[in-house]
Motif scaffolding. Structure first.
Motif, mmCIF file in Angstrom:
data_model
loop_
_atom_site.group_PDB
_atom_site.id
_atom_site.type_symbol
_atom_site.label_atom_id
_atom_site.label_comp_id
_atom_site.label_asym_id
_atom_site.label_seq_id
_atom_site.Cartn_x
_atom_site.Cartn_y
_atom_site.Cartn_z
ATOM 1 N N LEU A 49 0.829 -1.200 0.000
ATOM 2 C CA LEU A 49 0.000 0.000 0.000
ATOM 3 C C LEU A 49 0.869 1.257 0.000
ATOM 4 C CD1 LEU A 49 -2.709 -0.955 2.656
ATOM 5 C CD2 LEU A 49 -2.959 -0.945 0.175
ATOM 6 N N PHE A 50 0.442 2.239 -0.741
ATOM 7 C CA PHE A 50 1.142 3.518 -0.792
ATOM 8 C C PHE A 50 1.242 4.102 0.614
ATOM 9 C CE2 PHE A 50 1.088 8.156 -1.405
ATOM 10 C CZ PHE A 50 2.251 8.292 -2.139
ATOM 11 N N GLU A 51 0.184 3.960 1.389
ATOM 12 C CA GLU A 51 0.168 4.473 2.756
ATOM 13 C C GLU A 51 1.253 3.805 3.608
ATOM 14 O OE1 GLU A 51 -2.895 3.728 6.219
ATOM 15 O OE2 GLU A 51 -3.688 5.195 4.798
ATOM 16 N N THR A 52 1.476 2.528 3.406
ATOM 17 C CA THR A 52 2.516 1.813 4.147
ATOM 18 C C THR A 52 3.891 2.352 3.792
ATOM 19 O OG1 THR A 52 1.142 -0.180 4.239
ATOM 20 C CG2 THR A 52 3.510 -0.463 4.608
ATOM 21 N N VAL A 53 4.110 2.596 2.514
ATOM 22 C CA VAL A 53 5.381 3.174 2.071
ATOM 23 C C VAL A 53 5.578 4.540 2.719
ATOM 24 C CG1 VAL A 53 6.657 4.068 0.074
ATOM 25 C CG2 VAL A 53 5.426 1.893 -0.092
ATOM 26 N N GLN A 54 4.532 5.359 2.723
ATOM 27 C CA GLN A 54 4.622 6.676 3.343
ATOM 28 C C GLN A 54 4.939 6.570 4.838
ATOM 29 O OE1 GLN A 54 0.742 8.196 1.917
ATOM 30 N NE2 GLN A 54 1.906 9.983 1.243
ATOM 31 N N GLU A 55 4.305 5.625 5.530
ATOM 32 C CA GLU A 55 4.540 5.467 6.969
ATOM 33 C C GLU A 55 5.984 5.049 7.249
ATOM 34 O OE1 GLU A 55 1.424 2.713 7.896
ATOM 35 O OE2 GLU A 55 -0.013 4.322 8.288
ATOM 36 N N ILE A 56 6.503 4.140 6.444
ATOM 37 C CA ILE A 56 7.891 3.706 6.610
ATOM 38 C C ILE A 56 8.835 4.879 6.381
ATOM 39 C CG2 ILE A 56 9.734 2.278 5.618
ATOM 40 C CD1 ILE A 56 7.528 0.165 5.043
ATOM 41 N N LEU A 57 8.644 5.585 5.270
ATOM 42 C CA LEU A 57 9.515 6.716 4.954
ATOM 43 C C LEU A 57 9.413 7.809 6.005
ATOM 44 C CD1 LEU A 57 9.032 6.922 1.086
ATOM 45 C CD2 LEU A 57 11.018 6.052 2.337
ATOM 46 N N ASP A 58 8.205 8.092 6.469
ATOM 47 C CA ASP A 58 8.014 9.118 7.491
ATOM 48 C C ASP A 58 8.736 8.736 8.778
ATOM 49 O OD1 ASP A 58 6.725 11.594 8.447
ATOM 50 O OD2 ASP A 58 5.609 10.228 9.755
ATOM 51 N N TYR A 59 8.604 7.493 9.190
ATOM 52 C CA TYR A 59 9.274 7.019 10.401
ATOM 53 C C TYR A 59 10.784 7.182 10.296
ATOM 54 C CZ TYR A 59 10.568 4.099 14.337
ATOM 55 O OH TYR A 59 11.107 3.644 15.523
ATOM 56 N N LEU A 60 11.318 6.960 9.095
ATOM 57 C CA LEU A 60 12.766 7.051 8.876
ATOM 58 C C LEU A 60 13.236 8.471 8.585
ATOM 59 C CD1 LEU A 60 13.140 3.853 6.695
ATOM 60 C CD2 LEU A 60 13.867 4.140 9.077
ATOM 61 N N GLY A 61 12.293 9.417 8.515
ATOM 62 C CA GLY A 61 12.655 10.813 8.278
ATOM 63 C C GLY A 61 12.804 11.165 6.813
ATOM 64 N N TYR A 62 12.128 10.413 5.945
ATOM 65 C CA TYR A 62 12.171 10.670 4.508
ATOM 66 C C TYR A 62 10.774 10.993 4.013
ATOM 67 C CZ TYR A 62 16.860 8.617 4.264
ATOM 68 O OH TYR A 62 18.185 8.364 4.429
ATOM 69 N N GLU A 63 10.706 11.561 2.835
ATOM 70 C CA GLU A 63 9.416 11.801 2.200
ATOM 71 C C GLU A 63 9.519 11.459 0.726
ATOM 72 O OE1 GLU A 63 9.724 16.561 1.155
ATOM 73 O OE2 GLU A 63 8.651 15.942 2.940
ATOM 74 N N LEU A 64 8.394 11.119 0.155
ATOM 75 C CA LEU A 64 8.325 10.775 -1.256
ATOM 76 C C LEU A 64 8.028 12.040 -2.041
ATOM 77 C CD1 LEU A 64 8.374 8.326 -3.156
ATOM 78 C CD2 LEU A 64 5.921 8.166 -2.868
ATOM 79 N N THR A 65 8.800 12.283 -3.077
ATOM 80 C CA THR A 65 8.615 13.458 -3.917
ATOM 81 C C THR A 65 8.405 13.011 -5.351
ATOM 82 O OG1 THR A 65 10.103 14.704 -2.477
ATOM 83 C CG2 THR A 65 9.656 15.631 -4.645
ATOM 84 N N ILE A 66 7.435 13.618 -6.004
ATOM 85 C CA ILE A 66 7.161 13.306 -7.407
ATOM 86 C C ILE A 66 7.727 14.439 -8.254
ATOM 87 C CG2 ILE A 66 5.370 12.930 -9.127
ATOM 88 C CD1 ILE A 66 3.643 11.839 -6.791
ATOM 89 N N VAL A 67 8.568 14.054 -9.202
ATOM 90 C CA VAL A 67 9.232 15.035 -10.059
ATOM 91 C C VAL A 67 9.007 14.635 -11.507
ATOM 92 C CG1 VAL A 67 11.462 16.074 -10.642
ATOM 93 C CG2 VAL A 67 11.002 15.379 -8.296
#
Length: 74
Positions: A49-67
């Motif tokens: 799930l996209f939400e799971t990816v976001q939660e993992i990245l957020d916990y690790l201090g990262y964010e997903l950016t679309i370019v």
């Protein structure tokens, strides 16, 4: 181009974590993520799930950016 599983695995390694450990930490935090084996399976099947990816990245201090891709002749 790396897939999202490879990207997250690299970030986990940089932080001294494994897929098992991040799943455990997020579940302890109360987030609805699958257990480690289920999480790895979903990444392998490309059905995470996209939400799971976001939660993992957020916990690790990262964010997903679309370019937008550059206009190369690919």
């Amino acid at each position: 181009m790396l897939n999202i599983k490879q990207e997250i695995q690299i970030i986990l390694l940089k932080n001294g974590l494994s897929m098992r450990k991040i799943a455990e930490l997020l579940r302890q935090k109360g987030l609805d993520v699958p257990k480690a084996s289920g999480l790895s399976y979903r990444f392998n099947q490309k059905r995470v799930l996209f939400e799971t990816v976001q939660e993992i990245l957020d916990y690790l201090g990262y964010e997903l950016t679309i370019v937008k891709k550059s206009q190369n002749n690919n």
